[in-house]
Design a protein around this motif. Structure first.
Motif, mmCIF file in Angstrom:
data_model
loop_
_atom_site.group_PDB
_atom_site.id
_atom_site.type_symbol
_atom_site.label_atom_id
_atom_site.label_comp_id
_atom_site.label_asym_id
_atom_site.label_seq_id
_atom_site.Cartn_x
_atom_site.Cartn_y
_atom_site.Cartn_z
ATOM 1 N N ASP A 181 1.224 6.979 9.884
ATOM 2 C CA ASP A 181 2.600 6.609 9.388
ATOM 3 C C ASP A 181 2.622 6.864 7.650
ATOM 4 N N LEU A 182 1.630 6.530 7.202
ATOM 5 C CA LEU A 182 1.573 6.367 5.706
ATOM 6 C C LEU A 182 1.237 8.005 5.320
ATOM 7 N N ALA A 183 0.644 8.691 5.936
ATOM 8 C CA ALA A 183 0.582 9.927 5.572
ATOM 9 C C ALA A 183 1.798 11.001 5.864
ATOM 10 N N GLU A 184 2.440 10.547 6.759
ATOM 11 C CA GLU A 184 3.911 11.388 7.124
ATOM 12 C C GLU A 184 4.985 10.621 6.154
ATOM 13 N N VAL A 185 4.911 9.242 5.571
ATOM 14 C CA VAL A 185 5.620 9.125 4.522
ATOM 15 C C VAL A 185 5.457 9.803 3.354
ATOM 16 N N ALA A 194 -2.342 11.341 -4.116
ATOM 17 C CA ALA A 194 -2.030 10.016 -3.198
ATOM 18 C C ALA A 194 -2.888 10.442 -1.829
ATOM 19 N N LEU A 195 -2.964 11.462 -1.239
ATOM 20 C CA LEU A 195 -3.972 11.602 -0.081
ATOM 21 C C LEU A 195 -5.122 11.287 -0.290
ATOM 22 N N THR A 196 -5.761 11.430 -1.278
ATOM 23 C CA THR A 196 -7.253 11.073 -1.539
ATOM 24 C C THR A 196 -7.431 9.696 -1.470
ATOM 25 N N SER A 197 -6.235 8.915 -2.437
ATOM 26 C CA SER A 197 -6.301 7.414 -2.354
ATOM 27 C C SER A 197 -6.221 6.769 -0.921
ATOM 28 N N LEU A 198 -5.538 7.694 -0.198
ATOM 29 C CA LEU A 198 -5.282 7.100 1.154
ATOM 30 C C LEU A 198 -6.254 7.033 2.050
ATOM 31 N N GLN A 199 -7.083 8.357 1.912
ATOM 32 C CA GLN A 199 -8.481 8.591 2.615
ATOM 33 C C GLN A 199 -9.500 7.573 1.938
ATOM 34 N N ARG A 200 -9.651 7.407 0.552
ATOM 35 C CA ARG A 200 -10.589 6.324 0.278
ATOM 36 C C ARG A 200 -10.146 4.926 0.808
ATOM 37 N N ALA A 201 -8.850 4.714 0.995
ATOM 38 C CA ALA A 201 -8.394 3.342 1.368
ATOM 39 C C ALA A 201 -8.898 3.109 2.893
ATOM 40 N N VAL A 202 -8.805 4.436 3.700
ATOM 41 C CA VAL A 202 -9.274 4.151 4.984
ATOM 42 C C VAL A 202 -10.686 4.196 5.165
ATOM 43 N N ASP A 203 -11.375 5.018 4.317
ATOM 44 C CA ASP A 203 -12.958 4.893 4.354
ATOM 45 C C ASP A 203 -13.429 3.429 3.748
ATOM 46 N N ARG A 204 -12.703 2.837 3.011
ATOM 47 C CA ARG A 204 -13.165 1.480 2.471
ATOM 48 C C ARG A 204 -12.897 0.075 3.389
ATOM 49 N N PRO A 214 -6.206 17.758 6.048
ATOM 50 C CA PRO A 214 -6.417 17.089 7.139
ATOM 51 C C PRO A 214 -6.819 15.611 6.826
ATOM 52 N N VAL A 215 -6.165 14.814 6.236
ATOM 53 C CA VAL A 215 -6.107 13.453 6.081
ATOM 54 C C VAL A 215 -5.385 12.660 7.084
ATOM 55 N N CYS A 216 -5.811 12.095 8.044
ATOM 56 C CA CYS A 216 -5.188 11.205 9.112
ATOM 57 C C CYS A 216 -4.593 12.428 10.269
ATOM 58 N N ASP A 217 -5.516 13.379 10.526
ATOM 59 C CA ASP A 217 -5.063 14.473 11.276
ATOM 60 C C ASP A 217 -4.200 15.299 10.305
ATOM 61 N N THR A 218 -3.016 15.555 11.058
ATOM 62 C CA THR A 218 -1.803 16.409 10.300
ATOM 63 C C THR A 218 -0.657 15.774 10.049
ATOM 64 N N SER A 219 -0.895 14.478 9.769
ATOM 65 C CA SER A 219 0.357 13.601 9.589
ATOM 66 C C SER A 219 1.038 14.005 8.405
ATOM 67 N N LEU A 258 0.770 -1.359 0.044
ATOM 68 C CA LEU A 258 -0.015 -0.028 -0.123
ATOM 69 C C LEU A 258 1.013 1.249 0.041
ATOM 70 N N GLN A 259 1.940 1.309 0.867
ATOM 71 C CA GLN A 259 2.709 2.298 0.992
ATOM 72 C C GLN A 259 3.380 2.590 -0.313
ATOM 73 N N ASP A 260 3.907 1.416 -0.929
ATOM 74 C CA ASP A 260 4.548 1.721 -2.340
ATOM 75 C C ASP A 260 3.715 2.195 -3.359
ATOM 76 N N GLY A 261 2.459 1.801 -3.204
ATOM 77 C CA GLY A 261 1.439 2.336 -4.338
ATOM 78 C C GLY A 261 1.183 3.672 -4.205
ATOM 79 N N LEU A 262 0.858 4.063 -2.596
ATOM 80 C CA LEU A 262 0.647 5.501 -2.659
ATOM 81 C C LEU A 262 1.906 6.487 -3.057
#
Length: 141
Positions: A102-106, A82-92, A127-132, A66-70
């Protein structure tokens, strides 16, 4: 205007207004891009299929995939995508929330590498994953 004309206008609005609201709502929903791009869905599906959950260590194959894909998505397009994809992944898959920071910091650190400037990378902060994401950008200073 007499009272009969006012009533007629009121009745007409009472009948027409709900129809207009329903139609406009239907049209608005029809315009929303519900389907994700194939690359996003492949990354998310593979992470979900491999059982990335709260008990999984942060370096599991699913996490790394997942990290590599993002990161790949960030490099190919921009951090916002990439942040939108991360948010969608968390929503799903809500169990990904444990790894979201961790992913947002990366992604924040990768954005600085891509643009070479903290200020430019910070423009994509949201504000995806707070302010990471912003934390990851700030760590790159």
């Amino acid at each position: 205007m007499n009272q009969a004309a006012v009533r007629r206008i009121g009745r007409t609005l009472a009948l027409v207004l709900p129809v207009v609201l329903v139609l406009s709502g239907t049209l608005a929903v029809a315009q929303v891009p519900w389907a994700m791009a194939p690359s996003e869905s492949q990354v998310l599906a593979s992470a979900a299929d491999e059982g990335l959950n709260e008990s999984t260590t942060s370096r599991s194959p699913a996490y790394i995939k997942l990290q590599d894909g993002l990161v790949e998505e960030l490099r190919a397009q921009d951090p916002g995508v990439a942040l939108t994809s991360l948010q969608r992944a968390v929503d799903r898959k809500p169990s990904l929330a444990a790894h979201c920071q961790d992913l947002a910091e990366v992604l924040g650190r990768e954005a600085v590498l891509k643009y070479g400037s903290v200020e430019r990378a910070q423009e994509f902060s949201r504000p995806v994953c707070d302010t990471s994401f912003a934390s990851g950008v700030a760590e790159s200073r």
